[in-house]
Scaffold this active site. Structure first.
Site, mmCIF file in Angstrom:
data_model
loop_
_atom_site.group_PDB
_atom_site.id
_atom_site.type_symbol
_atom_site.label_atom_id
_atom_site.label_comp_id
_atom_site.label_asym_id
_atom_site.label_seq_id
_atom_site.Cartn_x
_atom_site.Cartn_y
_atom_site.Cartn_z
ATOM 1 N N ASP A 73 0.872 -1.167 0.000
ATOM 2 C CA ASP A 73 0.000 0.000 0.000
ATOM 3 C C ASP A 73 0.907 1.213 0.000
ATOM 4 O O ASP A 73 1.901 1.261 0.733
ATOM 5 C CB ASP A 73 -0.928 0.018 1.211
ATOM 6 C CG ASP A 73 -2.084 0.987 0.999
ATOM 7 O OD1 ASP A 73 -2.786 0.852 -0.021
ATOM 8 O OD2 ASP A 73 -2.294 1.882 1.843
ATOM 9 N N TYR A 157 1.569 9.402 -9.915
ATOM 10 C CA TYR A 157 1.925 10.803 -9.681
ATOM 11 C C TYR A 157 3.388 11.110 -10.009
ATOM 12 O O TYR A 157 3.867 12.215 -9.724
ATOM 13 C CB TYR A 157 1.652 11.161 -8.210
ATOM 14 C CG TYR A 157 0.200 11.084 -7.819
ATOM 15 C CD1 TYR A 157 -0.704 12.079 -8.185
ATOM 16 C CD2 TYR A 157 -0.286 10.010 -7.082
ATOM 17 C CE1 TYR A 157 -2.042 12.020 -7.834
ATOM 18 C CE2 TYR A 157 -1.621 9.923 -6.721
ATOM 19 C CZ TYR A 157 -2.496 10.927 -7.092
ATOM 20 O OH TYR A 157 -3.821 10.859 -6.737
ATOM 21 N N LYS A 178 14.718 5.350 -11.610
ATOM 22 C CA LYS A 178 13.715 5.501 -10.549
ATOM 23 C C LYS A 178 13.673 4.271 -9.653
ATOM 24 O O LYS A 178 13.615 4.376 -8.420
ATOM 25 C CB LYS A 178 12.331 5.748 -11.155
ATOM 26 C CG LYS A 178 11.239 5.887 -10.100
ATOM 27 C CD LYS A 178 9.869 5.546 -10.645
ATOM 28 C CE LYS A 178 8.920 5.253 -9.503
ATOM 29 N NZ LYS A 178 7.617 4.760 -9.974
#
Length: 197
Positions: A73, A157, A178
């Site tokens: 999560d 995002y 990343k």
């Protein structure tokens, strides 16, 4: 190198790809729910923390498989917005036509704000048959919100987030760049270490 089978509680192909890219070189085989063709109800993620929501997702899958189960999560927390959208990051985005529209709304809410500090948080819950209780692994990536979306790399995002680590705009960063510093990577590294001990 051992071969450890783990099932990830997700239908999100981007998340599954990220877990596989990081964990497969360490000897793991990662299955997603779609790989198993399971027919089950989706869990209601009504926890008040990332840990609770990750546990809810992992627990909903555990009874269907014999392997260790993991669930993640995660969320984007913006300091000036009292950590919003946080736990509700995916739900907030789902109220728009696209993530791009959700990104623009967050930028709009930060108009005239000097503080653009933000962080991505990821919590992985592991339900391991060899453990009596759920185990949790947390990763955090610190940065700030850009004044406009940049780039097409990543998902969610990423295009509005600048990471302090390696001075990267995540929307412009290649996947391997990343993945080396992401919040999820930091949580996954802890998970890998658990199995290595």
């Amino acid at each position: 190198m051992f071969n450890k089978v783990i099932v990830l509680a997700t239908h999100n192909k981007h998340k599954l790809e990220e877990f596989r890219e990081i964990m497969v070189p360490h000897g793991f085989t990662i299955y997603g729910e779609n790989d198993l063709n399971l027919e089950k109800d989706e869990p209601k993620e009504d926890g008040s923390t990332y840990e609770e929501n990750a546990y809810i997702k992992a627990k909903s899958l555990q009874k269907y498989v014999k392997y260790p189960v993991i669930a993640d999560d995660s969320g984007l927390e913006i300091a000036a917005l009292n950590s919003f959208p946080g736990l509700h990051s995916a739900r907030f985005a789902s109220t728009f036509k696209s993530y791009h529209d959700a990104q623009l709304e967050l930028i709009r809410r930060l108009e005239n704000q000097k503080n653009r500090e933000a962080r991505f948080v990821s919590v992985i819950c592991l339900l391991d048959p060899n453990s009596q209780k759920p185990l949790f692994f947390r990763g955090v990536a610190f940065g700030y919100i850009l004044e406009e979306p940049k780039g097409d790399y990543g998902f969610g995002y990423d295009p509005i987030f600048h990471s302090y680590e390696k001075d990267l705009d995540w929307g412009l960063a290649k996947k391997e760049e990343k993945d080396a510093i992401s919040h999820r990577r930091k949580a996954i590294d802890q998970l890998i270490l658990y199995f290595a001990i």
